[in-house]
Write a protein that holds these residues in place. Structure first.
Motif, PDB file in Angstrom:
ATOM      1  N   VAL A  79       0.849  -1.189   0.000  1.00 15.70           N
ATOM      2  CA  VAL A  79       0.000   0.000   0.000  1.00 15.70           C
ATOM      3  C   VAL A  79       0.886   1.240   0.000  1.00 15.70           C
ATOM      4  CG1 VAL A  79      -1.761   1.305   1.241  1.00 15.70           C
ATOM      5  CG2 VAL A  79      -1.856  -1.199   1.200  1.00 15.70           C
ATOM      6  N   VAL A  80       0.713   2.052  -1.037  1.00 14.66           N
ATOM      7  CA  VAL A  80       1.481   3.285  -1.176  1.00 14.66           C
ATOM      8  C   VAL A  80       0.529   4.444  -0.910  1.00 14.66           C
ATOM      9  CG1 VAL A  80       2.770   4.736  -2.790  1.00 14.66           C
ATOM     10  CG2 VAL A  80       3.018   2.240  -2.876  1.00 14.66           C
ATOM     11  N   LYS A  81       0.851   5.258   0.098  1.00  8.00           N
ATOM     12  CA  LYS A  81       0.025   6.430   0.407  1.00  8.00           C
ATOM     13  C   LYS A  81       0.859   7.655   0.079  1.00  8.00           C
ATOM     14  CE  LYS A  81      -2.378   4.086   4.146  1.00  8.00           C
ATOM     15  NZ  LYS A  81      -3.646   4.424   4.765  1.00  8.00           N
ATOM     16  N   ILE A  82       0.337   8.494  -0.795  1.00  8.63           N
ATOM     17  CA  ILE A  82       1.069   9.700  -1.173  1.00  8.63           C
ATOM     18  C   ILE A  82       0.407  10.900  -0.516  1.00  8.63           C
ATOM     19  CG2 ILE A  82       1.795  11.172  -3.086  1.00  8.63           C
ATOM     20  CD1 ILE A  82       1.945   8.755  -4.843  1.00  8.63           C
ATOM     21  N   LEU A 101       0.315   7.665 -10.309  1.00 11.55           N
ATOM     22  CA  LEU A 101      -0.952   7.124 -10.809  1.00 11.55           C
ATOM     23  C   LEU A 101      -0.797   6.668 -12.265  1.00 11.55           C
ATOM     24  CD1 LEU A 101      -3.385   9.778  -9.290  1.00 11.55           C
ATOM     25  CD2 LEU A 101      -3.203   7.381  -8.598  1.00 11.55           C
ATOM     26  N   ALA A 102      -0.068   7.470 -13.055  1.00 10.72           N
ATOM     27  CA  ALA A 102       0.128   7.120 -14.468  1.00 10.72           C
ATOM     28  C   ALA A 102       0.955   5.847 -14.588  1.00 10.72           C
ATOM     29  CB  ALA A 102       0.809   8.277 -15.194  1.00 10.72           C
ATOM     30  N   LYS A 103       1.997   5.722 -13.769  1.00 14.35           N
ATOM     31  CA  LYS A 103       2.833   4.516 -13.841  1.00 14.35           C
ATOM     32  C   LYS A 103       2.022   3.263 -13.476  1.00 14.35           C
ATOM     33  CE  LYS A 103       6.966   2.346 -11.842  1.00 14.35           C
ATOM     34  NZ  LYS A 103       7.768   1.919 -12.974  1.00 14.35           N
ATOM     35  N   LEU A 104       1.169   3.423 -12.454  1.00 14.10           N
ATOM     36  CA  LEU A 104       0.369   2.265 -12.019  1.00 14.10           C
ATOM     37  C   LEU A 104      -0.825   2.020 -12.939  1.00 14.10           C
ATOM     38  CD1 LEU A 104       0.320   2.901  -8.157  1.00 14.10           C
ATOM     39  CD2 LEU A 104       1.820   1.365  -9.434  1.00 14.10           C
ATOM     40  N   TRP A 108      -6.905   6.909  -7.750  1.00 22.42           N
ATOM     41  CA  TRP A 108      -6.758   6.819  -6.288  1.00 22.42           C
ATOM     42  C   TRP A 108      -7.595   5.674  -5.747  1.00 22.42           C
ATOM     43  CZ3 TRP A 108      -2.751   8.936  -4.433  1.00 22.42           C
ATOM     44  CH2 TRP A 108      -2.299  10.198  -4.863  1.00 22.42           C
ATOM     45  N   HIS A 109      -7.071   4.971  -4.785  1.00 26.45           N
ATOM     46  CA  HIS A 109      -7.695   3.811  -4.135  1.00 26.45           C
ATOM     47  C   HIS A 109      -7.688   2.573  -5.036  1.00 26.45           C
ATOM     48  CE1 HIS A 109      -8.999   6.412  -0.849  1.00 26.45           C
ATOM     49  NE2 HIS A 109      -9.433   7.247  -1.778  1.00 26.45           N
ATOM     50  N   GLY A 110      -7.070   2.720  -6.210  1.00 25.56           N
ATOM     51  CA  GLY A 110      -7.022   1.583  -7.128  1.00 25.56           C
ATOM     52  C   GLY A 110      -5.875   0.637  -6.793  1.00 25.56           C
ATOM     53  N   THR A 111      -5.993  -0.563  -7.330  1.00 23.15           N
ATOM     54  CA  THR A 111      -4.958  -1.590  -7.157  1.00 23.15           C
ATOM     55  C   THR A 111      -4.537  -2.066  -8.542  1.00 23.15           C
ATOM     56  OG1 THR A 111      -5.887  -2.278  -5.038  1.00 23.15           O
ATOM     57  CG2 THR A 111      -4.485  -3.884  -6.155  1.00 23.15           C
ATOM     58  N   THR A 112      -3.239  -2.242  -8.725  1.00 26.93           N
ATOM     59  CA  THR A 112      -2.756  -2.702 -10.029  1.00 26.93           C
ATOM     60  C   THR A 112      -3.371  -4.067 -10.346  1.00 26.93           C
ATOM     61  OG1 THR A 112      -0.814  -3.598  -8.902  1.00 26.93           O
ATOM     62  CG2 THR A 112      -0.565  -1.441  -9.953  1.00 26.93           C
TER      63      THR A 112
END
Ligand code: FES
Length: 158
Positions: A79-82, A101-104, A108-112
């Motif tokens: 979990v990455v929180k920015i 967000l673009a790399k993943l 927000w709140h999404g999971t790869t």
């Protein structure tokens, strides 16, 4: 990809709820306990909590959705929180977040799709002097730039 954790059963959730019913204002402690135990607040928990506390499902759902820390779906392995608060925004936090967000490829709140990384906003990590900051699996990281963030996300399996 690992097998997903089995969904908790109603008796498991009800047993956890029962542990907190003696408290005054038990709703938040119950929600924290459910999330700590199961990693999220399953949809099936809402009517069980509502029934136990004699409130409506909508009231329970309202509290779950009001607090950023409660998750309605399980998180990824990391979990990455920015930080999205002012000091970090002033130091390039918005571009850092947009890049992450673009790399993943998620919001927000999404999971790869591989289940490795969930990304969430957070509002001040107490690391303003080292802005922009983030927290990865509970560990705070400061003075981030795009390259460092990208490396951390890659290490997390993004
Ligand atoms: S504003 Fe980001 S850590 Fe305080």
């Amino acid at each position: 990809m690992q097998n997903p954790t089995p969904a908790p059963t109603d008796p498991e959730i009800s047993a956890l709820i029962a542990d907190y019913l003696h408290l005054e204002g038990p709703l938040l402690p119950i929600l924290h306990a459910i999330q700590a135990t199961f990693g999220h607040i399953p949809q099936t928990a809402v009517p069980l909590i509502a029934g136990a506390l004699n409130v409506t499902n909508a009231e329970v759902h309202g509290v779950v959705s009001f607090y950023h820390d409660f998750r309605e779906v399980p998180a990824g392995r990391h979990v990455v929180k920015i930080c999205r608060a002012e000091a970090c925004q002033a130091m390039g936090g918005t571009a850092l977040a947009d890049g992450a967000l673009a790399k993943l490829g998620v919001a927000w709140h999404g999971t790869t799709p591989n289940g490795n990384v969930t990304i969430e906003p957070v509002y001040c990590l107490g690391l303003c002097a080292c802005a922009p900051a983030a927290m990865i699996d509970g560990k705070v990281v400061g003075r981030l730039d795009a390259a460092r963030m990208s490396k951390l996300l890659t290490e997390a399996g993004a």
